[in-house]
Design a protein around this motif. Structure first.
Motif, PDB file in Angstrom:
ATOM      1  N   ALA A 166       0.832  -1.210   0.000  1.00 34.86           N
ATOM      2  CA  ALA A 166       0.000   0.000   0.000  1.00 34.86           C
ATOM      3  C   ALA A 166       0.863   1.255   0.000  1.00 34.86           C
ATOM      4  N   ARG A 167       1.937   1.246   0.802  1.00 30.32           N
ATOM      5  CA  ARG A 167       2.829   2.406   0.835  1.00 30.32           C
ATOM      6  C   ARG A 167       3.506   2.599  -0.517  1.00 30.32           C
ATOM      7  N   ARG A 168       3.887   1.494  -1.150  1.00 30.22           N
ATOM      8  CA  ARG A 168       4.534   1.597  -2.455  1.00 30.22           C
ATOM      9  C   ARG A 168       3.560   2.161  -3.492  1.00 30.22           C
ATOM     10  N   GLU A 169       2.315   1.692  -3.480  1.00 24.30           N
ATOM     11  CA  GLU A 169       1.328   2.178  -4.447  1.00 24.30           C
ATOM     12  C   GLU A 169       1.049   3.662  -4.242  1.00 24.30           C
ATOM     13  N   ALA A 170       0.994   4.089  -2.974  1.00 21.01           N
ATOM     14  CA  ALA A 170       0.766   5.512  -2.700  1.00 21.01           C
ATOM     15  C   ALA A 170       1.934   6.349  -3.192  1.00 21.01           C
ATOM     16  N   LEU A 171       3.154   5.841  -3.026  1.00 19.02           N
ATOM     17  CA  LEU A 171       4.343   6.557  -3.500  1.00 19.02           C
ATOM     18  C   LEU A 171       4.326   6.680  -5.017  1.00 19.02           C
ATOM     19  N   VAL A 172       3.958   5.604  -5.698  1.00 17.50           N
ATOM     20  CA  VAL A 172       3.927   5.622  -7.161  1.00 17.50           C
ATOM     21  C   VAL A 172       2.859   6.594  -7.662  1.00 17.50           C
ATOM     22  N   ARG A 173       1.684   6.588  -7.028  1.00 27.19           N
ATOM     23  CA  ARG A 173       0.627   7.518  -7.437  1.00 27.19           C
ATOM     24  C   ARG A 173       1.072   8.974  -7.253  1.00 27.19           C
ATOM     25  N   ALA A 174       1.724   9.230  -6.112  1.00 24.15           N
ATOM     26  CA  ALA A 174       2.188  10.595  -5.858  1.00 24.15           C
ATOM     27  C   ALA A 174       3.239  11.015  -6.878  1.00 24.15           C
ATOM     28  N   TYR A 175       4.124  10.088  -7.233  1.00 21.40           N
ATOM     29  CA  TYR A 175       5.166  10.414  -8.215  1.00 21.40           C
ATOM     30  C   TYR A 175       4.549  10.721  -9.576  1.00 21.40           C
ATOM     31  N   ARG A 176       3.610   9.884  -9.999  1.00 25.80           N
ATOM     32  CA  ARG A 176       3.017  10.083 -11.327  1.00 25.80           C
ATOM     33  C   ARG A 176       2.200  11.362 -11.400  1.00 25.80           C
ATOM     34  N   ALA A 177       1.652  11.784 -10.266  1.00 28.14           N
ATOM     35  CA  ALA A 177       0.871  13.027 -10.253  1.00 28.14           C
ATOM     36  C   ALA A 177       1.758  14.266 -10.121  1.00 28.14           C
ATOM     37  N   SER A 178       3.027  14.074  -9.803  1.00 23.44           N
ATOM     38  CA  SER A 178       3.898  15.216  -9.517  1.00 23.44           C
ATOM     39  C   SER A 178       4.492  15.870 -10.752  1.00 23.44           C
ATOM     40  N   ALA A 179       4.608  15.141 -11.854  1.00 24.95           N
ATOM     41  CA  ALA A 179       5.256  15.633 -13.074  1.00 24.95           C
ATOM     42  C   ALA A 179       6.710  16.008 -12.826  1.00 24.95           C
ATOM     43  N   CYS A 180       7.332  15.400 -11.810  1.00 31.23           N
ATOM     44  CA  CYS A 180       8.743  15.652 -11.492  1.00 31.23           C
ATOM     45  C   CYS A 180       9.596  14.504 -12.017  1.00 31.23           C
TER      46      CYS A 180
END
Length: 219
Positions: free
Chosen positions: A179-193
């Motif tokens: 769950a923590r990994r999925e949340a990290l991936v979602r945040a990364y993909r939404a960041s455009a960084c």
């Protein structure tokens, strides 16, 4: 006259220990294990390696005159039941052939059996430390197997309440990590960084972000 000290090997134990179970005598090491160490030090030496399935026949074929079948069976049986050997399997080491080359991973059932057996042997000394070690090793074993949590539970479910509680705790931790990994991936993909920018923003190592992305990538 000098005082004669009692022989510690024959002296009676203190009365406060009389209600406890006597310590199990150390098992005598099978003499053939020394010979196996000499012949294959990278398997039976300072570091034990999990043995490939069929290692008995391989040994008999390579050293036909070195030992009898019955002696070899007895020596290998003692070896694979030793705590050091079980720890090697529990740590996820691959099975090795006579040339100490890894040939196959240990089956998940064998890894879990080794973890639980080492846990049982350790918990008499420090129950909480043994539980933490076993739970951590089960988490790593489940993740390394590639099996979904539900599949692992279906294959490994135990009728022993203590074992099942330990397994449930490990499966819960596997779920939390995912769950923590999925949340990290979602945040990364939404960041455009970039990976480096995102990692710096959250105080992470770029390698952590890369690993999360790789783990979430479709097979």
């Amino acid at each position: 006259m000098s005082e004669t000290r009692p022989d510690p090997a024959t002296a009676a134990p203190p009365s406060r220990g009389r209600g406890r179970k006597p310590a199990r005598p150390a098992r005598e090491v099978h003499p053939l294990l020394q010979r196996l160490w000499e012949l294959h030090p990278r398997l039976f030496g300072a570091r034990f390696r999990p043995l490939k399935v069929g290692i008995f026949e391989d040994l008999m074929a390579r050293h036909p005159d070195a030992f009898s079948r019955e002696e070899l069976k007895q020596a290998l049986a003692q070896h694979v039941r030793s705590t050091r050997y079980l720890e090697a399997v529990a740590e996820g080491d691959a099975r090795h052939d006579l040339d100490a080359q890894p040939v196959e991973p240990a089956a998940p059932e064998h890894v879990q059996h080794a973890i639980l057996e080492v846990w049982r042997r350790r918990r008499g000394r420090d129950a909480e430390a043994a539980r933490q070690w076993a739970c951590g090793r089960l988490v790593q074993a489940i993740q390394a197997s590639g099996l979904p949590r539900e599949s692992w539970l279906e294959r490994m479910r135990s009728h022993d309440p203590e074992v099942q509680a330990l397994l449930d705790a490990a499966l819960a931790e596997v779920g939390a990590v995912a769950a923590r990994r999925e949340a990290l991936v979602r945040a990364y993909r939404a960041s455009a960084c970039s990976v480096e920018e995102f990692a710096s923003m959250y105080g992470l190592e770029p390698a952590v972000v890369e690993q999360a992305l790789q783990a979430s990538a479709p097979a």
